[in-house]
Design a protein around this motif. Structure first.
Motif, PDB file in Angstrom:
ATOM      1  N   LEU A   1       0.295  -6.538   2.992  1.00 56.77           N
ATOM      2  CA  LEU A   1      -0.303  -5.555   3.878  1.00 56.77           C
ATOM      3  C   LEU A   1       0.814  -4.595   4.097  1.00 56.77           C
ATOM      4  O   LEU A   1       0.767  -3.289   4.211  1.00 56.77           O
ATOM      5  CB  LEU A   1      -0.828  -6.336   5.210  1.00 56.77           C
ATOM      6  CG  LEU A   1      -2.235  -6.716   5.143  1.00 56.77           C
ATOM      7  CD1 LEU A   1      -2.701  -7.272   6.565  1.00 56.77           C
ATOM      8  CD2 LEU A   1      -3.232  -5.830   4.507  1.00 56.77           C
ATOM      9  N   SER A   2       2.044  -5.362   4.304  1.00 58.64           N
ATOM     10  CA  SER A   2       3.434  -4.253   4.621  1.00 58.64           C
ATOM     11  C   SER A   2       3.739  -3.430   3.535  1.00 58.64           C
ATOM     12  O   SER A   2       3.982  -2.354   3.690  1.00 58.64           O
ATOM     13  CB  SER A   2       4.458  -5.282   5.152  1.00 58.64           C
ATOM     14  OG  SER A   2       4.446  -6.109   6.235  1.00 58.64           O
ATOM     15  N   ASP A   3       3.522  -3.949   2.492  1.00 55.12           N
ATOM     16  CA  ASP A   3       3.846  -3.166   1.115  1.00 55.12           C
ATOM     17  C   ASP A   3       2.805  -2.226   0.870  1.00 55.12           C
ATOM     18  O   ASP A   3       3.124  -1.214   0.825  1.00 55.12           O
ATOM     19  CB  ASP A   3       3.796  -4.161  -0.143  1.00 55.12           C
ATOM     20  CG  ASP A   3       5.135  -4.260  -0.622  1.00 55.12           C
ATOM     21  OD1 ASP A   3       6.153  -4.186  -0.026  1.00 55.12           O
ATOM     22  OD2 ASP A   3       5.516  -4.609  -1.872  1.00 55.12           O
ATOM     23  N   ALA A   4       1.405  -2.388   1.166  1.00 56.97           N
ATOM     24  CA  ALA A   4       0.610  -1.292   1.002  1.00 56.97           C
ATOM     25  C   ALA A   4       0.834  -0.375   2.091  1.00 56.97           C
ATOM     26  O   ALA A   4       0.578   0.737   1.770  1.00 56.97           O
ATOM     27  CB  ALA A   4      -0.938  -2.096   1.278  1.00 56.97           C
ATOM     28  N   LEU A   5       1.093  -0.708   3.308  1.00 55.12           N
ATOM     29  CA  LEU A   5       1.221   0.212   4.553  1.00 55.12           C
ATOM     30  C   LEU A   5       2.391   1.455   3.900  1.00 55.12           C
ATOM     31  O   LEU A   5       2.245   2.656   4.158  1.00 55.12           O
ATOM     32  CB  LEU A   5       1.338  -0.469   5.778  1.00 55.12           C
ATOM     33  CG  LEU A   5       2.069   0.424   6.790  1.00 55.12           C
ATOM     34  CD1 LEU A   5       0.891   1.374   7.341  1.00 55.12           C
ATOM     35  CD2 LEU A   5       2.524  -0.482   7.846  1.00 55.12           C
TER      36      LEU A   5
ATOM     37  N   ALA B   1       2.032   5.143   2.920  1.00 54.83           N
ATOM     38  CA  ALA B   1       3.046   5.925   3.873  1.00 54.83           C
ATOM     39  C   ALA B   1       3.978   7.049   3.030  1.00 54.83           C
ATOM     40  O   ALA B   1       4.012   8.070   3.330  1.00 54.83           O
ATOM     41  CB  ALA B   1       3.894   5.322   4.856  1.00 54.83           C
ATOM     42  N   GLY B   2       4.388   6.369   1.994  1.00 57.23           N
ATOM     43  CA  GLY B   2       5.264   7.013   1.217  1.00 57.23           C
ATOM     44  C   GLY B   2       4.596   8.181   0.171  1.00 57.23           C
ATOM     45  O   GLY B   2       4.828   9.315   0.152  1.00 57.23           O
ATOM     46  N   THR B   3       3.312   7.696  -0.037  1.00 56.51           N
ATOM     47  CA  THR B   3       2.382   8.629  -1.039  1.00 56.51           C
ATOM     48  C   THR B   3       2.048   9.762  -0.080  1.00 56.51           C
ATOM     49  O   THR B   3       1.704  10.901  -0.389  1.00 56.51           O
ATOM     50  CB  THR B   3       1.267   7.775  -1.349  1.00 56.51           C
ATOM     51  OG1 THR B   3       1.680   6.859  -2.246  1.00 56.51           O
ATOM     52  CG2 THR B   3       0.102   8.679  -2.256  1.00 56.51           C
ATOM     53  N   ALA B   4       1.838   9.404   1.408  1.00 54.56           N
ATOM     54  CA  ALA B   4       1.549  10.591   2.306  1.00 54.56           C
ATOM     55  C   ALA B   4       2.292  11.581   2.736  1.00 54.56           C
ATOM     56  O   ALA B   4       2.309  12.449   3.482  1.00 54.56           O
ATOM     57  CB  ALA B   4       0.930   9.809   3.456  1.00 54.56           C
ATOM     58  N   GLY B   5       3.758  11.250   2.026  1.00 55.38           N
ATOM     59  CA  GLY B   5       4.793  12.038   2.288  1.00 55.38           C
ATOM     60  C   GLY B   5       5.843  11.616   3.423  1.00 55.38           C
ATOM     61  O   GLY B   5       6.713  12.387   3.892  1.00 55.38           O
TER      62      GLY B   5
END
Length: 198
Positions: free
Chosen positions: A45-49, A53-57
Motif C-alpha cells: 500500500l505504501s509503494d502504491a501510494l 503520488a509521484g505520477t500525480a506530480g
C-alpha cells in the motif's frame, strides 16, 4: 497500452527487488511467519501510494525541497544503525539460540512503517524516478505505467513475504537464526553507511 503497462511493471520490479532494509525485514517476518499479512499489506500500500503520488506530480515538489530528503537521510541512517545493533544483540544473546519471542503486531507495524518511510531511497525510486518515468508516457498512458509499477510491488511483496515460509524448515536450527540476524545487521549497516556517505 500493454507495452506501457509492462514497462511500468518491469521498471517497478527492477527498483524494488534490490536487497534493502525493507525487503530484509519482509523476508525475516515471512520466515518467522509473524504478522506477514500486515507487513506485506503496509509495504504494497505504501509503494502504491508513493508511486501514484509521484505520477500525480509530487515528485517535482520533493525535488524542489532537498531539505526533506536530507532529514530523511539522517533519520533513516540513525534508524538503520539502531536496527543493525538490535540484530547483532539478538544474534549473540542467549535467547537468540531459538527464534526470538514473538513481537506484537504494533511493534511489527511500527518497524515496517519506519523502514518504509524513513528511507530516502524509497522516495527517490517511487516518487521521483517512477513518477518521472510515468509522466514521460504522456497524459493518456501515465496511469497505465503507474498501474504496472503498482502491480509489480504487489507481486514482489506478496511473493517475498509468503514465499519466505518455504525457508522456515531450513531455519529451524539455532545457528541459522544467528546467521540471519548477522546478515540483516550487515545489510542495515551497509545501507546506513551508504546514506551517510551520500
Amino acid at each position: 497500452m500493454w507495452t506501457t503497462w509492462t514497462a511500468g511493471l518491469l521498471t517497478g520490479l527492477a527498483l524494488i527487488v534490490a536487497i534493502g532494509a525493507q525487503n530484509a525485514f519482509v523476508l525475516r517476518q515471512g520466515i518467522r511467519r509473524e504478522h506477514v499479512g500486515v507487513v506485506v499489506l503496509v509495504c504494497l500500500l505504501s509503494d502504491a501510494l508513493l508511486i501514484l503520488a509521484g505520477t500525480a506530480g509530487i515528485g517535482v515538489i520533493v525535488e524542489k525541497l532537498p531539505v526533506v530528503l536530507e532529514i530523511l537521510r539522517w533519520g533513516g541512517a540513525a534508524y538503520l544503525i539502531w536496527f543493525a545493533v538490535q540484530s547483532v544483540r539478538s544474534a549473540f544473546s542467549p535467547t537468540s539460540l531459538t527464534p526470538e519471542k514473538p513481537r506484537s503486531q504494533g511493534s511489527v507495524l511500527t518497524t515496517t512503517l519506519a523502514l518504509t518511510y524513513l528511507n530516502p531511497h524509497v522516495y527517490l525510486d517511487t516518487v521521483v524516478l517512477l513518477g518521472s518515468l510515468a509522466n514521460q508516457q504522456g497524459p493518456d498512458l501515465r496511469w497505465v505505467f503507474a498501474g504496472g509499477a503498482v502491480v509489480g510491488s504487489i507481486v514482489w511483496f506478496s511473493a517475498l513475504g509468503y514465499g519466505a515460509r518455504a525457508l522456515a524448515p531450513v531455519l529451524d536450527r539455532p545457528r541459522a537464526w544467528q546467521i540471519v540476524d548477522l546478515v540483516i545487521a550487515a545489510v542495515m549497516l551497509a545501507l546506513a553507511v551508504s546514506l551517510i556517505l551520500r
